[in-house]
Design a protein around this motif. Sequence first.
Motif, PDB file in Angstrom:
ATOM      1  N   ALA A 247       0.904  -1.255   0.071  1.00 23.05           N
ATOM      2  CA  ALA A 247      -0.171   0.035   0.072  1.00 23.05           C
ATOM      3  C   ALA A 247       0.847   1.268  -0.180  1.00 23.05           C
ATOM      4  O   ALA A 247       1.859   1.452   0.767  1.00 23.05           O
ATOM      5  N   VAL A 248       0.755   1.914  -1.015  1.00 24.74           N
ATOM      6  CA  VAL A 248       1.423   3.513  -0.984  1.00 24.74           C
ATOM      7  C   VAL A 248       0.540   4.477  -1.066  1.00 24.74           C
ATOM      8  O   VAL A 248      -0.632   4.369  -1.759  1.00 24.74           O
ATOM      9  N   HIS A 249       0.308   5.456  -0.185  1.00 16.27           N
ATOM     10  CA  HIS A 249      -0.258   6.711  -0.001  1.00 16.27           C
ATOM     11  C   HIS A 249       0.123   8.040  -0.093  1.00 16.27           C
ATOM     12  O   HIS A 249       1.413   7.845   0.300  1.00 16.27           O
ATOM     13  N   ASP A 250      -0.347   8.829  -0.711  1.00 15.55           N
ATOM     14  CA  ASP A 250       0.038  10.083  -0.774  1.00 15.55           C
ATOM     15  C   ASP A 250      -0.947  11.288   0.177  1.00 15.55           C
ATOM     16  O   ASP A 250      -1.932  11.377  -0.220  1.00 15.55           O
ATOM     17  N   VAL A 251      -0.414  11.486   1.293  1.00 18.01           N
ATOM     18  CA  VAL A 251      -1.375  12.300   2.211  1.00 18.01           C
ATOM     19  C   VAL A 251      -0.752  13.541   2.376  1.00 18.01           C
ATOM     20  O   VAL A 251      -0.775  14.230   3.575  1.00 18.01           O
TER      21      VAL A 251
END
Length: 377
Positions: A247-251
Amino acid sequence: MHGGLRGSTSHAVRGPPAGTVRRDRARHCAPNSFYGPTEFWFWYDSPGLTSVPESVGLSLGPTGEFVVTMFSPLWGNSPETIVAQTVAEEFGVDPAEVTVAYEGSIHGLPSAGPGGSRMTVMLTGAVVGAARKLKDKMARIAGHVLEVDASDILFENGRATVRGVPEKSMAYGDIGLKAYWFRLDLPAGMESGLEARHTCDHPYLTPPSADRTDLGAFYPMMAHGAHIPVVEVNPDTGQVSLLRYIAVHDVGTIVNPKSLRGQIAGGITQGIGMALFEEVVYDEQGQPLTSSFMDYPLPTAMEVPRFEIGHVETPSPFTEYGVKGGGEGGRMIAPAALASAVEDALAPMGVRIDELPMTPERIVTWIEASRQAPGAT
């Protein structure tokens, strides 16, 4: 959207090299099982309400202690940590030195509370807004005492210092003492005390057009994410095994890596439950048949793999520090990503998935139906 979707997707695919996922197929796939990785990306951009503000109060006491007063309800998502960190960032103090309190609803300022992955964005905005107001008065006091212009006062390392002359400074406690108990040392006309309140509204807001060809902008804190679950499906039993979960997130700018990882991991776990286990069932009279955890299974540590979590940081141009929301991506992406992975695993059998949860009984039923479909081999 601001760059994060493409970046998070690319990082998820490359983050372990894409070839490792395919090599895992040969290494893990049992003779009577089907193996499916998938990539699923997500963004949310629907308009909603037009005002969900968040407010805080901020004060500096006569002995130099910072107190943040919050008005939002507490749902266990660590808002105290966020506001303490933000005050520490603004004034160069230890977060442990910041006291966080809650005000009752009678005297509370506008607060929409947790929801919609908004609390970190809105609370940082509220605290920074209150800090600016507090700094303005503190700078005037320090400038008056130190005989410099207020615009030359900087706030760092627990002191108000003079720009270019760091040895010339005042401790926050000294400023607080002046503000509360030594009015004759204050600039003319200034009232005693050091308190500020601020209500943060969404920093970028446009209305939708009448024909709805433009839905407007309401939520300038969109996060992006890309998930790659790798599953193995036993067609005889319908059992789904999770071999890997990337899982890769950009927050945007990450405020607290530890709490963010907890939100993502917890959200993915909830998504696994939604995708594979959890279902409320009623009988024909409307009585619930899933009245205990014997009938309503939840994912445990035995079913949840070790998550491989990565981040891409694309700061938002609209929020303080460039923060975006990060609370819901794990929960919202995981069910669809897992459904796509299982469908990919069963693609050789012609199975299409359009229902959750994917219980073993349903998977076996889908496989049998696919085998009996006209033209099936």
